[in-house]
Scaffold this motif. Sequence first.
Motif, mmCIF file in Angstrom:
data_model
loop_
_atom_site.group_PDB
_atom_site.id
_atom_site.type_symbol
_atom_site.label_atom_id
_atom_site.label_comp_id
_atom_site.label_asym_id
_atom_site.label_seq_id
_atom_site.Cartn_x
_atom_site.Cartn_y
_atom_site.Cartn_z
ATOM 1 N N VAL A 127 0.830 -1.203 0.000
ATOM 2 C CA VAL A 127 0.000 0.000 0.000
ATOM 3 C C VAL A 127 0.868 1.258 0.000
ATOM 4 O O VAL A 127 0.487 2.290 -0.533
ATOM 5 C CB VAL A 127 -0.933 -0.018 1.238
ATOM 6 N N GLU A 160 -13.904 3.441 -2.537
ATOM 7 C CA GLU A 160 -13.393 2.557 -1.472
ATOM 8 C C GLU A 160 -14.230 2.791 -0.223
ATOM 9 O O GLU A 160 -14.686 3.910 0.023
ATOM 10 C CB GLU A 160 -11.932 2.865 -1.174
ATOM 11 N N SER A 181 -12.506 -3.512 5.009
ATOM 12 C CA SER A 181 -13.009 -3.017 3.732
ATOM 13 C C SER A 181 -13.634 -4.194 3.016
ATOM 14 O O SER A 181 -13.043 -5.270 3.000
ATOM 15 C CB SER A 181 -11.862 -2.481 2.873
ATOM 16 N N ASP A 230 -10.943 -10.104 2.571
ATOM 17 C CA ASP A 230 -9.707 -9.657 1.913
ATOM 18 C C ASP A 230 -8.959 -8.607 2.712
ATOM 19 O O ASP A 230 -7.797 -8.311 2.432
ATOM 20 C CB ASP A 230 -10.043 -9.038 0.545
ATOM 21 N N ASP A 231 -9.628 -7.975 3.665
ATOM 22 C CA ASP A 231 -9.016 -6.803 4.285
ATOM 23 C C ASP A 231 -9.680 -6.508 5.638
ATOM 24 O O ASP A 231 -10.641 -5.740 5.698
ATOM 25 C CB ASP A 231 -9.202 -5.600 3.337
ATOM 26 N N THR A 270 -3.903 -5.243 0.167
ATOM 27 C CA THR A 270 -4.864 -4.398 0.881
ATOM 28 C C THR A 270 -4.229 -3.815 2.145
ATOM 29 O O THR A 270 -3.215 -4.315 2.636
ATOM 30 C CB THR A 270 -6.120 -5.204 1.270
#
Lengths: 278, 415
Positions: B185, B335, B360, B365-366, B396
């Motif tokens: 990120v 997002e 998220s 995934d996150d 992520t």
Amino acid sequence: MFTPLKILSATLMLSLSASAVASAETDADAIMRAVRDRDDGRSFLSQVSLILHDKNGNARTREFLYLQKDYPEGDKFTMFFSAPADVRDVAFHIENPKEAQGREDSQWMYLPVSRQTRRISTSDKRGAFMGSEYSYADLDKVRVGDYRQKLVGDEVLLERPCHVIEREPASPETLTKTGYNKLKVWVDKENHLVMRQDFFDVKGVLVKQMRTLSVATIDGIDSIMLSETEHFIDGTRSEMRFNQLKYNIELDDKLFTQAAIRRGLKAGDLPENALSSL
Amino acid sequence: MRPLSLLALLLAPLGVRAAPDYWDAELGIALATRLHGEDRLFQRSTQLLATLEDSWGEVYLKAKGRARYDFRYEGEHPYGEAAEEAYRHDADWRHLYLGMPLAEGELTLGWQQVVWGRADELRVLDQVNPVDYRWGGTALLDDSRIALPMLRYTRTSGDWEWEALAAGSRKNRAPEPGSEFDSPVFAAPDPAYFHALPPEDDRGLAYGLSANGRLGEIDASFVALSARQFDPVYASLGPDPDGRLAVRAEHPRYTMLGTGLAADLGNSLVLRGELAYFDRWRVANPSRETGSDETAQIKSLLGIDYLVREWLISGQWQGQRLLDWREGMLGARSEHVFTLSAEGSHAQDRLKSRFLLAFSPPAGDDAWLQGLFSYKPADWLKLGLEINVFFGTDTTMFGAYDRRDHLRLSAAYVF
């Protein structure tokens, strides 16, 4: 068998007894109104020590400055914490409308760790005030209509004749807000200060007791100088000591805003004589 | 000029007294260990945090400084020289400023942190100060916000506070590549393919205005900010003789307009909302010759707080949308982040706890779970425990730390 005479007697006794209850309630309402409306000056300032005693006898002290000012729509309060380090700069602002307006109060808290002023909902006041045995509900201004109350006797506390009043929540909302199913209040007959208060939970158990330990006359107003609340279940105790107290001093309106608690208290914010005595 | 030199210069004519109005200090140690893999201990640090306040008539000084030394970077470690340079020792001012009354308001001058809005650990209106992400994106904002040199004027009028500020230029600081906190990120251009040149013009002041007050029973804030983007956007300069692509970091200027509202709904609920519009926001787009595209952006937040006894339970949604999103942009069109937190204090305020779930969508995934606990058996001793568990994919924000779940233990002596 019920004869007409007996029925009449019973009816008379019932109505006499009902009127005695009504009278006790009326008296109790009047006394609690006197407690609510007692003269506490048009403004008020005090340095307060909040001393928390744990069940092992250890004590921790929290210091704050307490400011109050009367406004046409109600009272406004601001509290600035100064010690110890972990609560320094924490501040509260409370706006308490007059009971006749039928509105709840509004509260804001500034936490230096987030550098934000946050609005706090006032529907649940069962939480402990800064970790003490005083809940936010205990520190609320008396609201007469929130309770059904009756005069149950007279007692002498600290050599002061007192009315003894029992109060029960008038609505489920009050019970939810405070968590107390019953309060027993000792009110000084002369100056209408609350000298003692017993707090009962929903099971009717006496969980807490608040005691006034010292009273002094400041600027012509009888004032609580030392109060203590003991939690019988937790075995803990908190004292609130009003170290300095001043009434009717000129306090700037800017001290009674949300902005004030973020900004903190600065030199020049208080009248010179107030600062010199603190 | 270094902050310390400025402090000395400012204080000299004022005649500093031996005993300030107030001071406190905290000396602490911390150990952090990963819950997976080899060589798990990644932090063995000591920290000194000191606060000082003094005044001279109506002029006052507020200072809070922090110094850290991490013994993990002594001797052998797996993180490389750059990480050692970035993490071994560090010192900064959390704030250092002078304040004085001026024209019925207050002027403050020095290194300051200004927080706009009422979001809990999310940033919608809170755009004045950059953030030090060296310890990842999950440290508390108050620990990681970077103080800026700033001239700030505030004035109260009735229920409203008006604020104007001009702040110097600093940037977000990313984790060092190869460090424990590195993550895709925060990725910078790979030196194998890109020749990244330093920014040419990223200076210039940020200017901000805010008004905070009440509209009836609703708390309201209005903010405006003209500033440079804290994170770099890379402009393409064409191929270098060595075959790599030359790029230059830019911090384009943007304008933000925003508003925040909060209301007590009754039944122990407080509703919070924030909305910010960013004009001329630049997003990297490698498919463009210039390396980036300009777009407008909207950030929004909706939060609800529920107070029950000593617990404050908060739920928040933050959305971010690029209004002129184009193919190739290194940023999603929209997002979303959700947070659910519970914060409470017990045992006469000795024990403070915070539980957080952030994710998220899709959450698998996150996602990030955090537990923060501090215990003060006495006013002079503070013990801490922090647990962080991450779930998700490598690209992520939280998922990138999936194999770096960790816990941190700390103890501090409070003077």
